[in-house]
Design a protein around this motif. Sequence first.
Motif, PDB file in Angstrom:
ATOM      1  N   ARG A  14     -11.582  20.540 -39.153  1.00 56.26           N
ATOM      2  CA  ARG A  14     -11.559  18.408 -39.663  1.00 56.26           C
ATOM      3  C   ARG A  14     -10.896  18.629 -37.660  1.00 56.26           C
ATOM      4  O   ARG A  14     -11.045  17.318 -37.305  1.00 56.26           O
ATOM      5  CB  ARG A  14     -11.130  18.186 -41.100  1.00 56.26           C
ATOM      6  CG  ARG A  14     -11.469  16.602 -39.806  1.00 56.26           C
ATOM      7  CD  ARG A  14     -10.925  15.491 -41.197  1.00 56.26           C
ATOM      8  NE  ARG A  14     -11.139  14.567 -41.316  1.00 56.26           N
ATOM      9  CZ  ARG A  14     -10.764  13.573 -39.990  1.00 56.26           C
ATOM     10  NH1 ARG A  14      -9.311  13.671 -40.051  1.00 56.26           N
ATOM     11  NH2 ARG A  14     -10.837  11.832 -40.323  1.00 56.26           N
ATOM     12  N   THR A  15      -9.706  19.603 -38.468  1.00 59.94           N
ATOM     13  CA  THR A  15      -8.704  19.126 -37.212  1.00 59.94           C
ATOM     14  C   THR A  15      -8.305  19.715 -35.896  1.00 59.94           C
ATOM     15  O   THR A  15      -8.711  18.480 -34.799  1.00 59.94           O
ATOM     16  CB  THR A  15      -7.141  19.328 -37.663  1.00 59.94           C
ATOM     17  OG1 THR A  15      -6.738  19.195 -38.778  1.00 59.94           O
ATOM     18  CG2 THR A  15      -6.418  19.644 -36.647  1.00 59.94           C
ATOM     19  N   ARG A  17     -12.359  20.083 -35.576  1.00 64.02           N
ATOM     20  CA  ARG A  17     -13.673  19.336 -33.875  1.00 64.02           C
ATOM     21  C   ARG A  17     -13.191  18.349 -33.726  1.00 64.02           C
ATOM     22  O   ARG A  17     -13.606  17.533 -33.086  1.00 64.02           O
ATOM     23  CB  ARG A  17     -14.153  18.982 -36.086  1.00 64.02           C
ATOM     24  CG  ARG A  17     -15.857  18.105 -35.110  1.00 64.02           C
ATOM     25  CD  ARG A  17     -16.620  17.660 -36.016  1.00 64.02           C
ATOM     26  NE  ARG A  17     -15.250  17.316 -37.657  1.00 64.02           N
ATOM     27  CZ  ARG A  17     -15.498  15.693 -37.537  1.00 64.02           C
ATOM     28  NH1 ARG A  17     -15.478  15.191 -36.386  1.00 64.02           N
ATOM     29  NH2 ARG A  17     -14.842  15.134 -38.603  1.00 64.02           N
ATOM     30  N   LEU A  18     -11.543  16.961 -34.467  1.00 61.38           N
ATOM     31  CA  LEU A  18     -10.770  16.205 -33.660  1.00 61.38           C
ATOM     32  C   LEU A  18     -11.096  16.610 -32.296  1.00 61.38           C
ATOM     33  O   LEU A  18     -11.108  16.040 -31.571  1.00 61.38           O
ATOM     34  CB  LEU A  18     -10.328  15.352 -34.930  1.00 61.38           C
ATOM     35  CG  LEU A  18     -10.529  15.059 -35.889  1.00 61.38           C
ATOM     36  CD1 LEU A  18     -10.173  14.434 -36.998  1.00 61.38           C
ATOM     37  CD2 LEU A  18     -12.277  13.726 -36.178  1.00 61.38           C
ATOM     38  N   THR A  23     -18.588  14.464 -33.287  1.00 59.03           N
ATOM     39  CA  THR A  23     -18.661  13.634 -34.085  1.00 59.03           C
ATOM     40  C   THR A  23     -19.392  15.188 -35.124  1.00 59.03           C
ATOM     41  O   THR A  23     -19.391  16.856 -34.456  1.00 59.03           O
ATOM     42  CB  THR A  23     -19.547  12.932 -34.282  1.00 59.03           C
ATOM     43  OG1 THR A  23     -20.437  13.240 -33.559  1.00 59.03           O
ATOM     44  CG2 THR A  23     -18.998  11.514 -32.992  1.00 59.03           C
TER      45      THR A  23
END
Length: 134
Positions: A14-15, A17-18, A23
């Motif tokens: 997640r980190t 990807r951000l 998205t």
Amino acid sequence: MIRGEQAAVASGVRTLRLMAGVTVSEFASMTGRSVEWLIALEAGTLPFVSEKQLANLTGELCNLIRRRHASGGVTGAILGHLREDVGLSLEAAAAAADTTPSYLRKVEAGTFISSRSYVARVTKALVGVPEVAR
């Protein structure tokens, strides 16, 4: 439900990807995974995920970040954020990546621009995923 080391890696996905600025929908399209699967992965609620799957996802994100942010300082900052997100101290991350805390600190601060192999080694140490053949 995934636990322990894999849960930390899922949080790292997640980190990354951000930091890559994509998205969940965009990442799903890139990887061929469903949005629901990626959301469950990031939340740590998948019943199982293989190390190869995690390595492929983190590798894809790291490559995307490198392409989007050619500056070494940005890469260092990303490593620092990822290290903090997985809960490792500078010393523990340096030991896991077989480097010195001093050098890693300078890379994270953007004082030193590191090689791609160094960034890959530190990233693998942070997410705890063994290298997968490409």
